[in-house]
Write an enzyme that holds these catalytic residues in place. Structure first.
Site, short mmCIF file in Angstrom:
data_model
loop_
_atom_site.label_atom_id
_atom_site.label_comp_id
_atom_site.label_asym_id
_atom_site.label_seq_id
_atom_site.Cartn_x
_atom_site.Cartn_y
_atom_site.Cartn_z
N SER A 126 7.49 -16.30 -0.88
CA SER A 126 7.26 -15.50 0.32
C SER A 126 6.38 -16.17 1.37
CB SER A 126 6.66 -14.14 -0.06
OG SER A 126 7.67 -13.29 -0.57
N SER B 19 4.56 -8.04 2.08
CA SER B 19 5.62 -9.00 1.76
C SER B 19 6.98 -8.30 1.71
CB SER B 19 5.33 -9.70 0.43
OG SER B 19 5.94 -10.98 0.40
N LYS C 23 7.82 -16.39 4.82
CA LYS C 23 7.64 -15.32 5.80
C LYS C 23 6.70 -15.75 6.93
CE LYS C 23 8.50 -11.30 2.79
NZ LYS C 23 8.85 -11.91 1.51
#
Length: 494
Positions: A84, A331, A87
């Site tokens: 993640s 997230s 991101k």
């Protein structure tokens, strides 16, 4: 400066020892107060106590936040799976292209005319990627239509999800993840059950029954009538174990809630992705229309809004500056994939993963990153095939500090040790020492065998660092998180 260089050298030695030797489990306590011998002793203790990192890959890049000067690198130019941490790229690209004030509209159209309370024609609900749309918003839209004088629709209620393409999942999403909240389908017409904005899911709350032997009481958000939900739960004695699970049959909207819940215990919550987000929106919307006394003669179905239709209402989402908060702090994968498609739609005229990735890479070039060495497959990092370097991440985090939207970006990062879920996010239970509590703003990342952490840290002496830590080929991701935390603790102790 000499002490700083020695500390960084010790980090380098530490990572090398971990990669080559391995050690036994250990929860490190950092007591260094500027004494080089203390730092060295604690690192040696760490490096002789972590067997689960043996054979792993560690990509690490540390910079001075103000100058961008690299003060430490370890495999910093080696491509690794970021999980993640990807991101961070998606959020930067979205804020750069769309702007902090950008909103995602849900538009109501008609191809008919309203005369004496009767709308002769179809009513269209055109979605444009609003992951923050709630049941209350659809109820407000229905009320607005009632206030405009619509009492009856001689036509159908049609949901239009054509803003994006019809590919609901990123290319590498495992089929077993399709029913999970983090693997929900992406759609132009979607909605969320609550203000964590897990679009394309329903929230199931299970509470114990009145006595042992009775099924649990279930509450579903949003309120829906078209799902096949089987309650296979049981309330057990007070000393029993809670093990409620919500399972959706693959490819269907058949959901089974099973397991036990003790008498007198608190409610449990679970989020389950549904198969067809537009269908969910339409189901909730028709209930809202009915509650306003609005009737219709046709069907409730999906379709395309005709070009010559007349707009009669627009609902705007939260601004992007607010949407990136649950995106980064919690997230939220579905927000990430939606932002990626929106980039493609706005810049390339096509709301697809392919076009979104192309725009994301263009923006990364703008920030000085070498995208020729990147492999990006989605906007959330859920793909194990996404590959970037620690240097890519630290470079990005340095370069974007001059952007006008950086304050919105920085506010959206999880804050170490802050128990408020919408502030601390995925760092709310980490980095809680005196040196790190509230001093770290960083994005976490987790996949099977992968752990990552990248962001900003302020040290005890006021020194500020940018760091990126990516650990791959782990047997146990929790060991990776311990390693990340100890590196950041060391930086914070300077």
């Amino acid at each position: 400066m000499k002490r700083q260089k020695l500390v960084l050298l010790l980090i380098i030695l530490g990572i090398l020892v971990v990669q080559l030797n391995g050690t036994k489990p250990y929860e490190l306590e950092v007591h260094a107060q500027g004494n080089t011998e203390d730092v060295e002793a604690e690192l040696n203790k760490l490096l002789t106590s972590m067997p689960k990192l043996k054979g792993s890959l560690a990509g690490i890049s540390i910079r001075e936040q103000s100058s961008g000067k690299v003060v430490y690198e370890q495999m910093a130019h080696t491509r690794l799976a970021p999980a993640s941490n990807l991101k961070l790229l998606t959020a930067a690209a979205a804020l750069s292209v769309l702007g902090s004030d950008y909103t995602f509209d849900t538009e109501i159209y008609t191809d008919g005319k309203l005369v004496n309370g009767v709308l002769s024609g179809n009513l269209y609900v055109k979605g444009k990627g609003d992951t923050t749309l709630l049941q209350s918003d659809l109820e407000n839209i229905a009320k607005s239509l009632h206030d405009k004088g619509i009492k009856k629709i001689n036509g159908s209620i049609i949901g239009d999800a054509s803003w994006y393409d019809d590919v609901p999942y990123s290319i590498d999403l495992a089929w077993s993840d399709e029913s999970t909240y983090y693997g929900a389908p992406v759609s132009g017409l979607t909605m969320s059950p609550d203000k964590e904005y897990d679009a394309g899911t329903i929230l199931i709350k299970a509470s114990p029954g009145a006595n042992a032997g009775s099924p649990a009481k279930l509450t579903i958000k949003p309120t829906v009538s078209n799902l096949d939900i089987a309650n296979r739960t049981s309330t057990v004695n007070k000393d029993g174990k809670e093990d409620i699970q919500s399972v959706r049959k693959h490819g269907e909207d058949s959901i089974t809630i099973k397991g036990d819940i003790p008498v007198g215990s608190g409610a449990t919550k679970s989020w389950v992705a549904i198969e067809n987000p537009p269908e969910l929106v339409l189901n909730v919307f028709q209930q809202a229309l009915t509650n306003q006394g609005i009737t219709w003669t046709g069907e409730v179905k999906e379709g395309i809004t005709p070009e010559l239709s007349t707009p009669i209402h627009v609902h705007k989402s939260l601004p992007l500056s607010k949407i990136v908060v649950p995106f980064l702090k919690l997230s939220n994968n579905t927000i990430g994939e939606t932002l990626l498609k929106e980039l493609g739609k706005v810049e390339k005229g096509e709301g697809s993963f392919e076009k979104g990735v192309a725009v994301l890479k263009e923006q990364m070039k703008k920030f000085g990153l070498d995208t020729s060495g990147m492999l990006i497959r989605d906007g959330s990092g859920i793909s194990p095939i996404d590959l970037i370097t620690a240097n890519d991440l630290s470079t990005l985090l340095f370069r974007i500090q001059k952007e006008t939207w950086f304050s919105d970006y920085e506010k959206a990062l999880p804050v170490s040790g802050n128990k408020d879920r919408m502030i601390g996010g995925t760092l709310r239970n980490r980095l809680q020492s005196e040196n790190t509590l509230g001093k770290v703003k960083a994005k976490t990342g987790t996949l099977s065998a992968v752990s990552s952490l990248s962001g900003y840290v302020e040290s005890k002496s006021g020194k500020r660092y940018i760091f990126s830590i990516m650990l791959n080929h782990l047997i146990d991701e929790s060991s990776g998180k311990m390693m990340e935390d100890q590196i950041v603790e060391l930086l914070a102790s300077q």
